[in-house]
Every structure is written in structure tokens, then in C-alpha cells.
Design a protein around this motif. Sequence first.
Motif, PDB file in Angstrom:
ATOM      1  N   GLY A  51       0.755  -1.120  -0.135  1.00 16.11           N
ATOM      2  CA  GLY A  51      -0.122  -0.008  -0.034  1.00 16.11           C
ATOM      3  C   GLY A  51       0.911   1.182  -0.047  1.00 16.11           C
ATOM      4  N   THR A  52       0.189   2.262  -0.368  1.00 22.22           N
ATOM      5  CA  THR A  52       0.930   3.527  -0.753  1.00 22.22           C
ATOM      6  C   THR A  52       1.704   4.186   0.511  1.00 22.22           C
ATOM      7  OG1 THR A  52      -0.100   4.156  -2.415  1.00 22.22           O
ATOM      8  CG2 THR A  52       1.128   5.925  -1.712  1.00 22.22           C
ATOM      9  N   GLN A  53       0.712   4.006   1.774  1.00 19.52           N
ATOM     10  CA  GLN A  53       1.331   4.487   2.894  1.00 19.52           C
ATOM     11  C   GLN A  53       2.389   3.715   3.572  1.00 19.52           C
ATOM     12  OE1 GLN A  53      -1.167   4.115   6.459  1.00 19.52           O
ATOM     13  NE2 GLN A  53      -0.878   6.179   7.141  1.00 19.52           N
ATOM     14  N   MET A  54       2.485   2.459   3.193  1.00 21.04           N
ATOM     15  CA  MET A  54       3.317   1.823   3.524  1.00 21.04           C
ATOM     16  C   MET A  54       4.783   2.043   2.953  1.00 21.04           C
ATOM     17  SD  MET A  54       3.905  -0.950   5.797  1.00 21.04           S
ATOM     18  CE  MET A  54       5.110  -2.377   6.072  1.00 21.04           C
ATOM     19  N   LEU A  55       4.535   2.232   1.717  1.00 23.42           N
ATOM     20  CA  LEU A  55       5.711   2.710   0.927  1.00 23.42           C
ATOM     21  C   LEU A  55       6.490   3.912   1.371  1.00 23.42           C
ATOM     22  CD1 LEU A  55       4.460   1.886  -2.673  1.00 23.42           C
ATOM     23  CD2 LEU A  55       6.228   0.694  -1.508  1.00 23.42           C
ATOM     24  N   TRP A  56       5.631   4.805   1.774  1.00 23.77           N
ATOM     25  CA  TRP A  56       6.312   6.158   2.103  1.00 23.77           C
ATOM     26  C   TRP A  56       6.808   5.912   3.481  1.00 23.77           C
ATOM     27  CZ3 TRP A  56       1.018   8.020   0.957  1.00 23.77           C
ATOM     28  CH2 TRP A  56       0.172   8.387   2.032  1.00 23.77           C
ATOM     29  N   GLY A  57       6.259   5.125   4.250  1.00 31.18           N
ATOM     30  CA  GLY A  57       6.563   4.720   5.494  1.00 31.18           C
ATOM     31  C   GLY A  57       8.127   4.099   5.432  1.00 31.18           C
ATOM     32  N   MET A  58       8.272   3.075   4.604  1.00 32.03           N
ATOM     33  CA  MET A  58       9.564   2.682   4.202  1.00 32.03           C
ATOM     34  C   MET A  58      10.486   3.476   3.859  1.00 32.03           C
ATOM     35  SD  MET A  58       8.606  -1.167   2.497  1.00 32.03           S
ATOM     36  CE  MET A  58       9.988  -1.330   2.069  1.00 32.03           C
ATOM     37  N   PHE A  59      10.171   4.624   3.132  1.00 34.99           N
ATOM     38  CA  PHE A  59      11.133   5.570   2.888  1.00 34.99           C
ATOM     39  C   PHE A  59      11.563   6.353   3.790  1.00 34.99           C
ATOM     40  CE2 PHE A  59      12.000  10.037   1.246  1.00 34.99           C
ATOM     41  CZ  PHE A  59      12.791   9.753   0.073  1.00 34.99           C
ATOM     42  N   PHE A  60      10.643   6.850   4.705  1.00 39.08           N
ATOM     43  CA  PHE A  60      10.873   7.640   5.910  1.00 39.08           C
ATOM     44  C   PHE A  60      11.486   6.855   6.834  1.00 39.08           C
ATOM     45  CE2 PHE A  60       7.527  10.532   4.000  1.00 39.08           C
ATOM     46  CZ  PHE A  60       8.397  11.307   3.526  1.00 39.08           C
ATOM     47  N   ASP A  61      11.489   5.599   7.088  1.00 40.66           N
ATOM     48  CA  ASP A  61      11.965   4.562   7.986  1.00 40.66           C
ATOM     49  C   ASP A  61      13.497   4.760   7.801  1.00 40.66           C
ATOM     50  OD1 ASP A  61      12.363   3.111  10.073  1.00 40.66           O
ATOM     51  OD2 ASP A  61      12.137   1.215   8.758  1.00 40.66           O
ATOM     52  N   TYR A  62      13.890   4.729   6.350  1.00 33.52           N
ATOM     53  CA  TYR A  62      15.174   4.572   5.838  1.00 33.52           C
ATOM     54  C   TYR A  62      16.072   5.907   6.299  1.00 33.52           C
ATOM     55  CZ  TYR A  62      13.923   0.285   3.134  1.00 33.52           C
ATOM     56  OH  TYR A  62      13.373  -0.738   3.024  1.00 33.52           O
ATOM     57  N   SER A  88      19.620   9.694   9.231  1.00 36.38           N
ATOM     58  CA  SER A  88      19.161  11.079  10.001  1.00 36.38           C
ATOM     59  C   SER A  88      19.792  10.999  11.338  1.00 36.38           C
ATOM     60  CB  SER A  88      17.896  11.524   9.836  1.00 36.38           C
ATOM     61  OG  SER A  88      17.676  12.614  10.631  1.00 36.38           O
ATOM     62  N   ALA A  89      19.786   9.936  11.904  1.00 39.21           N
ATOM     63  CA  ALA A  89      20.107   9.775  13.563  1.00 39.21           C
ATOM     64  C   ALA A  89      21.514  10.078  13.579  1.00 39.21           C
ATOM     65  CB  ALA A  89      19.660   8.478  13.981  1.00 39.21           C
ATOM     66  N   VAL A  90      22.361   9.530  12.619  1.00 38.55           N
ATOM     67  CA  VAL A  90      23.718   9.780  12.582  1.00 38.55           C
ATOM     68  C   VAL A  90      24.106  11.015  12.244  1.00 38.55           C
ATOM     69  CG1 VAL A  90      25.795   8.709  11.936  1.00 38.55           C
ATOM     70  CG2 VAL A  90      24.016   7.186  12.230  1.00 38.55           C
ATOM     71  N   ALA A  91      23.286  11.556  11.041  1.00 33.75           N
ATOM     72  CA  ALA A  91      23.747  12.948  10.752  1.00 33.75           C
ATOM     73  C   ALA A  91      23.330  13.868  11.747  1.00 33.75           C
ATOM     74  CB  ALA A  91      23.170  13.285   9.217  1.00 33.75           C
ATOM     75  N   TRP A  92      22.538  13.940  12.317  1.00 30.98           N
ATOM     76  CA  TRP A  92      21.982  14.865  13.458  1.00 30.98           C
ATOM     77  C   TRP A  92      22.688  14.745  14.584  1.00 30.98           C
ATOM     78  CZ3 TRP A  92      18.043  18.383  12.391  1.00 30.98           C
ATOM     79  CH2 TRP A  92      17.841  19.268  13.365  1.00 30.98           C
ATOM     80  N   VAL A  93      23.391  13.797  15.058  1.00 33.45           N
ATOM     81  CA  VAL A  93      24.067  13.848  16.173  1.00 33.45           C
ATOM     82  C   VAL A  93      25.488  14.263  15.789  1.00 33.45           C
ATOM     83  CG1 VAL A  93      25.310  12.357  17.624  1.00 33.45           C
ATOM     84  CG2 VAL A  93      23.111  12.057  17.472  1.00 33.45           C
ATOM     85  N   GLY A  94      26.052  13.839  14.513  1.00 34.98           N
ATOM     86  CA  GLY A  94      27.287  14.604  14.138  1.00 34.98           C
ATOM     87  C   GLY A  94      27.433  15.972  14.105  1.00 34.98           C
ATOM     88  N   GLY A 147      15.701   7.205   0.461  1.00 34.92           N
ATOM     89  CA  GLY A 147      15.401   7.561   1.635  1.00 34.92           C
ATOM     90  C   GLY A 147      16.486   7.712   2.360  1.00 34.92           C
ATOM     91  N   PHE A 148      17.686   6.979   2.309  1.00 32.70           N
ATOM     92  CA  PHE A 148      18.922   6.792   2.937  1.00 32.70           C
ATOM     93  C   PHE A 148      19.454   8.227   2.763  1.00 32.70           C
ATOM     94  CE2 PHE A 148      18.206   2.421   2.958  1.00 32.70           C
ATOM     95  CZ  PHE A 148      18.480   2.029   4.198  1.00 32.70           C
ATOM     96  N   LEU A 149      19.484   8.672   1.354  1.00 32.84           N
ATOM     97  CA  LEU A 149      20.224   9.684   1.045  1.00 32.84           C
ATOM     98  C   LEU A 149      19.496  10.940   1.655  1.00 32.84           C
ATOM     99  CD1 LEU A 149      22.452  11.267  -0.763  1.00 32.84           C
ATOM    100  CD2 LEU A 149      20.825  10.917  -2.815  1.00 32.84           C
ATOM    101  N   ALA A 150      17.974  11.169   1.622  1.00 37.76           N
ATOM    102  CA  ALA A 150      17.354  12.197   2.392  1.00 37.76           C
ATOM    103  C   ALA A 150      17.782  12.212   3.800  1.00 37.76           C
ATOM    104  CB  ALA A 150      15.775  12.040   1.995  1.00 37.76           C
ATOM    105  N   PRO A 203      19.316  16.931   7.306  1.00 42.05           N
ATOM    106  CA  PRO A 203      19.840  17.459   8.419  1.00 42.05           C
ATOM    107  C   PRO A 203      21.172  18.552   8.072  1.00 42.05           C
ATOM    108  CG  PRO A 203      19.492  15.051   8.683  1.00 42.05           C
ATOM    109  CD  PRO A 203      19.216  15.284   7.212  1.00 42.05           C
ATOM    110  N   VAL A 204      21.668  18.479   7.096  1.00 46.34           N
ATOM    111  CA  VAL A 204      22.702  19.232   6.761  1.00 46.34           C
ATOM    112  C   VAL A 204      22.271  20.533   6.339  1.00 46.34           C
ATOM    113  CG1 VAL A 204      24.550  19.650   5.147  1.00 46.34           C
ATOM    114  CG2 VAL A 204      24.100  17.423   5.904  1.00 46.34           C
ATOM    115  N   ILE A 205      20.969  20.748   5.708  1.00 45.36           N
ATOM    116  CA  ILE A 205      20.131  21.790   5.059  1.00 45.36           C
ATOM    117  C   ILE A 205      19.788  22.388   6.450  1.00 45.36           C
ATOM    118  CG2 ILE A 205      18.291  22.682   4.061  1.00 45.36           C
ATOM    119  CD1 ILE A 205      18.420  20.319   2.127  1.00 45.36           C
ATOM    120  N   VAL A 206      19.225  21.611   7.412  1.00 43.26           N
ATOM    121  CA  VAL A 206      18.555  22.431   8.636  1.00 43.26           C
ATOM    122  C   VAL A 206      19.814  22.853   9.572  1.00 43.26           C
ATOM    123  CG1 VAL A 206      17.445  21.775  10.751  1.00 43.26           C
ATOM    124  CG2 VAL A 206      16.629  21.001   8.854  1.00 43.26           C
TER     125      VAL A 206
END
Length: 801
Positions: free
Chosen positions: A420-431, A436-442, A679-682, A687-690
Motif C-alpha cells: 500500500g502507498t502509505q506503507m511505501l512512504w513509511g519505508m522511505f522515511f524509515d530509511y 538522519s540519526a547519525v547525521a543529526w548527532v554528528g 530515503g537513506f540519501l534524504a 539534516p545538513v540543510i537544517v
Amino acid sequence: MASRFVKRWLPKQNQGQEGVDPNTDQIIPIPQIDSLLNPDSKEGLQNTSVEVGEEKVEPGSGTSADDSSSALDDDDPAIRDIPSNVRRIVSFEDDPTLPTLTFRYFVLTLLFVIPGAFLSQMSHYRTNYAPYSIFFVQICSNYLGQWMAAVLPPVQVKIPFTGLGFNLNPGPFSVKEHVLITISAASGATYNLAFMPVSIASLFFNETINPAIAIFFMWSVVITGYSFAAISRQFLLYDPQYPWFQALCQTALFETQKTQREHPSPTSRKQMYVFFAVLGAVILWQFFPEYVFPMLGSLAFLCWVAPRNATANFIGAGFGGMGFMNLSLDWANVSSLGNNGSLFLTPYWTQVLIFMAFVVNCWILLPWAKWGNLGSYKHGLMSNDVLMANGTQYPLTELLTPQSTLNETAYAELGPLYLGTQMLWGMFFDYASYTSAVAWVGLFAYPTIKATIIKIRARNENANGESINYQYNDQLNILMRAYKEVPVWWYIALFSTSFVAITSMVASGHLYIPYWTYLIALATGAIMVTPLGWLYALSNYQLPIGTTNELLYGLMINSISGHKNPTGATIYSSIAGDAWYRAQTMLQDQKIGHYMHIPPRATFFSQVFGASIGIPINYAVVRWVISTKRDYLTGAATDPSHQWTGQPVISSLSTSVQYVLVGPRRLFQEPLFHVLPYGFLAGLLVPVIVFLLHRTFPSSKLKFHLWNTTIFFSSLANFYGNISSGYLSQFIGSFVVMYWAFRYRYQLWARYNYILAAAFDAGFNFNMLLIFLFFGSGKVTPMPNWWGNDATSSERCFALE
């Protein structure tokens, strides 16, 4: 009795008072908080007072209005680095002579861990679960400990052939015994993540893992996580700026129970009265939304206005719709959405991010997908199932050969997998949340981490082997210098034991994975401990990354031949996932020990002891369920009670089949899945943009440093099934509690907020346990259908498609 005694800190009246900014979680003077939240305000909060019954509470009185301790100067290095909400809860008094690991401790630990491990593990196979709240242990052990202190004789007992002994009753039940019992229960009275591969191997591949192998593996994944706590403890545990809100909540209840037990005061009596009144009210209330009146769980106003209009139903429904203007009066929906914990504990800025993610997910993306051109696949929009091209559920088990490899013929006949489409974008943002967790802390935490490393190096050069907490000079760490620190070699010994055990199991072919993937699981777990622990310690948000671990395993395993048994993905996920998850829970409970001045070695022992008791119980439950409920769990037969569904096991099998058998490369080559790896690239770039915006506009009212992309991405991914009810209620509640009450009723907030958090969570879990015992443990007794429990739609959205 000799004691080490330090006064509780009380700020001086009308002078330099401090608070915690709910938007940044930083300590700032109270007048500055008021001007921050309301720029037009002319008054600070330092001159306010609040009437509580007949008692007038002055600013700075915190949880102990009766305390007449002399004030310490606000700039005193012993207290200036400790957040205000911590100062108002944690006692600065300690008696190192209080008993800890007593006979009472061992008896009560066994009493609470064994049933807790049983219920928690069993619940992961059932639809209706039997919760085992840590607050239940914290409340009951208090009274049982006092009872044992009253009835046991003060007799010295000798242990045969050892020359050792102990006292059955060393005196009054101490707060340190109480804390250690609760910490042991938190470690052992829970489920074990490694139950998943044991279950999948037996249920779907008819392979029974040797009992000794299974128990040692279940123990090893837990101990690996405990040993990984050493990676981050030097600053996440000892640095006073990290509050660990769940630990603070439990500490508030411990302190109140201790005061009421040892030195009753009007304040402690009122706190306990409020706690038990709210506890009872929540227990009684939850029978309505959870059993008698389910409509209260999703108040879909648009469905009431237009019950036969499909569009209005989809917009307003909380179960299968967008949840627009939908409210919930069920604490299960209001409190625990998005894996973020209680609204009483989670900082307001975190809850704003979670609500923003909900708005984007359900009020923007869902209608765009349903009525617009977002996604070409229109089946199962909000479904978690793996689907076929026609929208029916994909028969994943048909893709398995007897050799646990992909049945290419069946795959060609059935066609590619769809989601389902919601599941797909959920996987994207999960990745995206993972990277993001690593980039944000760094980017954002690097200055803090760098300063901590400098302190540690300076300590190692100058401390002459002294305790690790000598690098910090706040009063809490000063108190802890009375105790011996846990040496690093204890953690190394834990890791070495688990490493040797799992290495032996993998080398002998019992764990379905190649050895080198085990090493990578350890490495990824070690990398994620600090960024995820840092996020949790500051925001009370625990990031789930299980599907990403299984994806990584799928990528690795499909690059070689062999090892295609889907059970391997759950083996890998158990190791890599528990490495950071158990490290976080261990640090959180050690923070409770830090707040309550428990000897670190006693805390460490209680955690390992509790887990070692619970793990054999976990395994016994797994074997009992599989042997008695196998047909229900595999789908060969239908459970008349509809309870033994094993949904977590089925869901994990589905993910494993996708990533191990079909493989990420083949999966992502399909047009439907092609965008997901980006999603991994996003997660790395956003976080760099923010961060650049924050550095460019550091004083902006937009507060870019609060736009935590990890929490936002994870919340976008963290919508289970078709449930969108409760998020609006949660946001309203968080505004009242964590924003309005903090700003305008700060003294009452400081005194009762964490007590209320404990009461609500404990009441909900007590209620769920009662519902399970009365209506679901034996013969399932459903609630008769009526207007508030309509058989078609409990929220009365009759036209929902």
C-alpha cells in the motif's frame, strides 16, 4: 547511623531562579522562559505562588515544600548544571549505609520477574495482550517490602560450606532495595527479542533450535546490549544535562513513596493521594474505551454528521481514514502513539514534531494518494499486508521451497510484491530516519560530545585511576563518589561471554547466518548506540530501526550464495537491534540508580540478575505456545477466540521473505519500490540543510535546531495499519500539560506532573491486565454490540470503504 548527608537544593526566593525551556529543553532563568514563550509579557514567574489546598507553595519549593534546607547559590558548580526539573525531584540526601542486595531483594525480585517474563512473552503471540507494567512492580514491591520488614525475624543465616551469611531482616525496608527490585524487574520481566527466530524456525521451517542453543542465544543478545551500554555511559549517564524523562518519572514516584514511608509530610500525603486517586480513576475509566464503549476510542465527528457519505467517512475516520477532527478518550491512543511515550514526559517540542508528521502523513499525503496522483497502485492504501497486483494478500509462504530458498516458479506465477502507498512512504522515511540519526548527532551534538571527550581525557591524565564520575562536579556525581564504580572490564567480560557463545553457535551452523554478518551486526549496533541513546535521553523518543536491519541483512546475504533461510534475517535483527535497544534501557535504569544514589555495582548486578532469571522463562513460554498453539499461529486452523494470531511473528516472516528470498535488489528494481533507497540519501542531506539554516540564522524565531529530522522522519514512518485516531487528542493534551501548565502553573506542574505520568501509565496497564484476566485469559467474553459498540463500525463510519 553514620551517613553522608547533603541538603536538597532550593533556589533563593526571587533571585536567579531557573527552569527548563519546553522548546529547547535547556536550563534558563524563569523570567527568560516567560519572555521566550510570550514576548509581550512583563512579568516573570519568579514571584508567583500557588495555593494547594491550605498550603501555599512558593517558587523553588519543588516536591518538598516542608524542606527548610538552606539555599545554595544558583551559580554554585554543584547545582548549576543540573536541570531545574531534575532538582525539583531528585533528593540531594544520601545514606550509603542503607541496605541494597538483601534477602528481601532476592525474594521480591523472583516474585515479580517470573510472572512478568511469562506474561510479557506470551502477549507477543496474542491479539489481547497482558501488560506487565513496571509501575505495578514499583507500587506493589513497596508494600510487600514493608510487610517483610515487619514480619521477618532479624536472624543471621549462615550459608552452608561458604562461611558467608546474611540477615533475614536487616532493618526497615530501604529505598535502595525498592529501586533495585524495580530495576531487576525492568530487566527481566519483559519479552526477549530473540523469540522471533526461535518461533519462525519452528513454525514455518519445522526446525527446532536446540533448547540450550536457544537459551544461550536469547541470553547472549541481551548481554551484548548490556555490554554496549559502556560505549555511551560516560556522558549519557553521568552528564547532568541528559534528563532521561522516563527515569525522572520513576524517580518522582520513588521519592514520593520514600517520603511517605519514612517521613510523611502534608506534601507527600497529597502526592500519594493524587497518585492513587488518578490511578483508580484511570483503571475504571479504561473499561469504557477498551471494552464497554469502544466508540470513545475514536470520536469521528464527521462520520456523525454524514454517516453514509464515503468521502466524509474517510476524512473523519480514525480507523481506516485520515482522522481529521478526530478525538480519542482512550489512553492507549492518546499516550503511546509514534513510539514517543507519555505526553506527561515527552518535551513539547518533540510532540510538536510528532503532530506535524501526523498532519503531513494523514492530512496531506493520504488524500493526495487517494484522490490525486501520488502513487499508481491504489489497492490497500493503508494496509500493512504484502499484496498482489489485484489487491489480495500475497501468499508469501508459497515462495518458500523445502530448502528455504525462493521458489522461482511460484514467484513468476504470482508476480511481484506490492505494498500500500502509505506503507511505501513509511519505508522511505524509515530509511531516512536511520541515516538522519547519525547525521543529526554528528552535526548538532558534536560540540557536546567533543567537550565530554576532552573531560574524559583530562580525567584519565589527572584522576590517578579515580571513579569515572570525577569528570563531572555536580552534586549528584559528587554523591556517587561514595561508591565504587563499575569497572570497564565487567562490561568487557559480558561482551566476551556473549561473543564467544554466539561465535560458537554460528560456527557450528545453528544460527542460519554467515559469521561475517554477525560481526557487521555488532558494528552497526555499536555505531547506533550513541546517536539513538542521545536522542532518547533528550527527547524521550526511541527510534525503531528493525526493518532497516533486516534490509541490510538482505543486501548482504543476496550478495553471496547460500544462507537464504529467512530466519537468518531475524537472527541478525535480534543481534543488531538488541545491541542498541538493551543499551538504552540499561542506561535508562542506571540513570534511575544515579538519581536515587544506588551503588553502581549493585545496579549493574540487579540488571544482569533480573535478565538471567527472565530469559529461561521467556524460552519456556515460547516452547509452550508453539507446542499448544502451532496450528493457530501458522494459519492451519482458526482460533475460535481470535487471540492466538501471532501477528508480530507473521509480520516478521513477511519482511524476511521480502528482503532475504526476493531480495532488495530485485524488490527495488520494481517501479513501485524504485524510489525507496533514496530515503537513506534524504536522511543524510536534510539534516545538513537544517544545520546550515541554523548556523546562518542562529537567532531566528523558527528555531531550526528544534527541527529534528530524525523524529520527524520516524514519526512519518511510524503509523501502524490504518489507525489515525488519538494524535489530535495527544497534541491538545501535550499543549495543556507541557506548554500551558509549565508556563502558567509551574509549581503545580513541578510537583504533580511526573506523579500523574506514573498514575496514568500504571492505571492503564492495571486495566489491561484486568481485562485480560476477566475477559480474555480463558474463555474470551466479547462485549455485546450496542450503539457505542456497533458491530460494523465502533466509530459509526458506515460508508468507509
